[in-house]
Write a protein that holds these residues in place. Structure first.
Motif, PDB file in Angstrom:
ATOM      1  N   ILE A 155      -9.047   2.897  -0.431  1.00 34.16           N
ATOM      2  CA  ILE A 155      -8.616   1.823  -1.333  1.00 34.16           C
ATOM      3  C   ILE A 155      -8.632   0.488  -0.597  1.00 34.16           C
ATOM      4  CG2 ILE A 155      -6.647   0.914  -2.615  1.00 34.16           C
ATOM      5  CD1 ILE A 155      -5.978   3.811  -3.369  1.00 34.16           C
ATOM      6  N   LEU A 163       1.284   6.086  -7.338  1.00 35.26           N
ATOM      7  CA  LEU A 163       0.100   6.749  -7.895  1.00 35.26           C
ATOM      8  C   LEU A 163       0.002   8.206  -7.476  1.00 35.26           C
ATOM      9  CD1 LEU A 163      -2.595   3.955  -7.434  1.00 35.26           C
ATOM     10  CD2 LEU A 163      -1.408   4.620  -9.532  1.00 35.26           C
ATOM     11  N   LEU A 191      -0.759   9.347  -4.465  1.00 27.61           N
ATOM     12  CA  LEU A 191      -1.873   9.550  -3.540  1.00 27.61           C
ATOM     13  C   LEU A 191      -1.378  10.176  -2.243  1.00 27.61           C
ATOM     14  CD1 LEU A 191      -3.802   6.184  -3.870  1.00 27.61           C
ATOM     15  CD2 LEU A 191      -4.431   8.367  -4.859  1.00 27.61           C
ATOM     16  N   LYS A 192      -2.014  11.245  -1.840  1.00 29.17           N
ATOM     17  CA  LYS A 192      -1.715  11.846  -0.541  1.00 29.17           C
ATOM     18  C   LYS A 192      -2.765  11.427   0.482  1.00 29.17           C
ATOM     19  CE  LYS A 192       1.668  14.200  -2.248  1.00 29.17           C
ATOM     20  NZ  LYS A 192       2.951  13.595  -2.191  1.00 29.17           N
ATOM     21  N   LYS A 193      -3.990  11.228   0.013  1.00 26.65           N
ATOM     22  CA  LYS A 193      -5.099  10.805   0.862  1.00 26.65           C
ATOM     23  C   LYS A 193      -5.847   9.701   0.127  1.00 26.65           C
ATOM     24  CE  LYS A 193      -5.896  15.342   2.859  1.00 26.65           C
ATOM     25  NZ  LYS A 193      -6.855  16.420   3.042  1.00 26.65           N
ATOM     26  N   PHE A 201       0.816  -1.212   0.000  1.00 31.89           N
ATOM     27  CA  PHE A 201       0.000   0.000   0.000  1.00 31.89           C
ATOM     28  C   PHE A 201       0.850   1.262   0.000  1.00 31.89           C
ATOM     29  CE2 PHE A 201      -2.618  -3.301   2.063  1.00 31.89           C
ATOM     30  CZ  PHE A 201      -3.544  -3.436   1.042  1.00 31.89           C
ATOM     31  N   ALA A 202       1.970   1.254   0.709  1.00 34.37           N
ATOM     32  CA  ALA A 202       2.859   2.415   0.707  1.00 34.37           C
ATOM     33  C   ALA A 202       3.473   2.627  -0.676  1.00 34.37           C
ATOM     34  CB  ALA A 202       3.952   2.244   1.751  1.00 34.37           C
ATOM     35  N   MET A 222       2.240   1.511  -3.565  1.00 42.08           N
ATOM     36  CA  MET A 222       1.174   1.881  -4.493  1.00 42.08           C
ATOM     37  C   MET A 222       0.800   3.359  -4.335  1.00 42.08           C
ATOM     38  SD  MET A 222      -2.714   0.419  -4.748  1.00 42.08           S
ATOM     39  CE  MET A 222      -3.084   1.068  -3.145  1.00 42.08           C
ATOM     40  N   SER A 223       0.685   3.816  -3.103  1.00 42.13           N
ATOM     41  CA  SER A 223       0.333   5.221  -2.860  1.00 42.13           C
ATOM     42  C   SER A 223       1.390   6.158  -3.414  1.00 42.13           C
ATOM     43  CB  SER A 223       0.167   5.473  -1.360  1.00 42.13           C
ATOM     44  OG  SER A 223      -0.887   4.730  -0.856  1.00 42.13           O
ATOM     45  N   ARG A 224       2.654   5.808  -3.222  1.00 46.29           N
ATOM     46  CA  ARG A 224       3.739   6.663  -3.713  1.00 46.29           C
ATOM     47  C   ARG A 224       3.759   6.683  -5.240  1.00 46.29           C
ATOM     48  NH1 ARG A 224       7.930   4.406  -1.270  1.00 46.29           N
ATOM     49  NH2 ARG A 224       8.604   3.247  -3.097  1.00 46.29           N
ATOM     50  N   THR A 280      -5.829   6.270   0.907  1.00 46.97           N
ATOM     51  CA  THR A 280      -5.336   4.895   0.986  1.00 46.97           C
ATOM     52  C   THR A 280      -6.309   4.032   1.781  1.00 46.97           C
ATOM     53  OG1 THR A 280      -3.074   5.726   0.904  1.00 46.97           O
ATOM     54  CG2 THR A 280      -3.367   3.455   1.623  1.00 46.97           C
TER      55      THR A 280
END
Length: 138
Positions: free
Chosen positions: A118, A109, A111-113, A102-103, A105-107, A115
């Motif tokens: 998701i 993509l 994404l700041k908010k 998840f970390a 994937m968030s980085r 997660t």
């Protein structure tokens, strides 16, 4: 029982034990059991958790080999399916957390908010898919 059947039964029994041990070792090595124990503040019971994991894996292999059924009805089946689903979902989410899926994937993509949304969507998709399979496909 003929000698050939006894040898085949012993080989299947030993093979199931090896698979159960490998599964338990994989789950323990990834740190999922200690992670669950840390979250629930029950770290003094890790050996019990690992023993239950081994026993459950081994008994699951026996049930799949000998294919016996328990006469408890559909309500018990639904409760057991719910418990299995909770376990499998928890295992998948913990595995994803342990390997930092998840970390990463968030980085990637940006994404700041979101997660948490998701992760919730993954869980709801798993629940919906399981319910569709349980109630519609026979």
């Amino acid at each position: 029982m003929w000698p050939g059947e006894a040898v085949a039964a012993a080989a299947a029994f030993c093979g199931g034990a090896v698979v159960a041990t490998a599964l338990a070792a994989f789950i323990i090595e990834l740190g999922i059991i200690p992670r669950f124990a840390g979250i629930t503040h029950t770290a003094n019971h890790i050996l019990l958790y690992e023993t239950c994991l081994m026993l459950g894996s081994f008994l699951g292999n026996l049930v799949s080999v000998y294919e016996f059924s328990l006469p408890f009805g559909k309500i018990f089946l639904g409760i057991m399916a719910l418990c299995f689903g909770i376990f499998l979902g928890s295992w998948i989410i913990a595995l994803g957390e342990v390997v930092n899926v998840f970390a990463i994937m968030s980085r990637r993509l940006g994404l700041k908010k979101g997660t948490a949304l998701i992760i919730l969507s993954i869980a709801l998709g798993k629940i919906l898919g399981s319910l569709l399979q349980f109630f519609l496909w026979k």
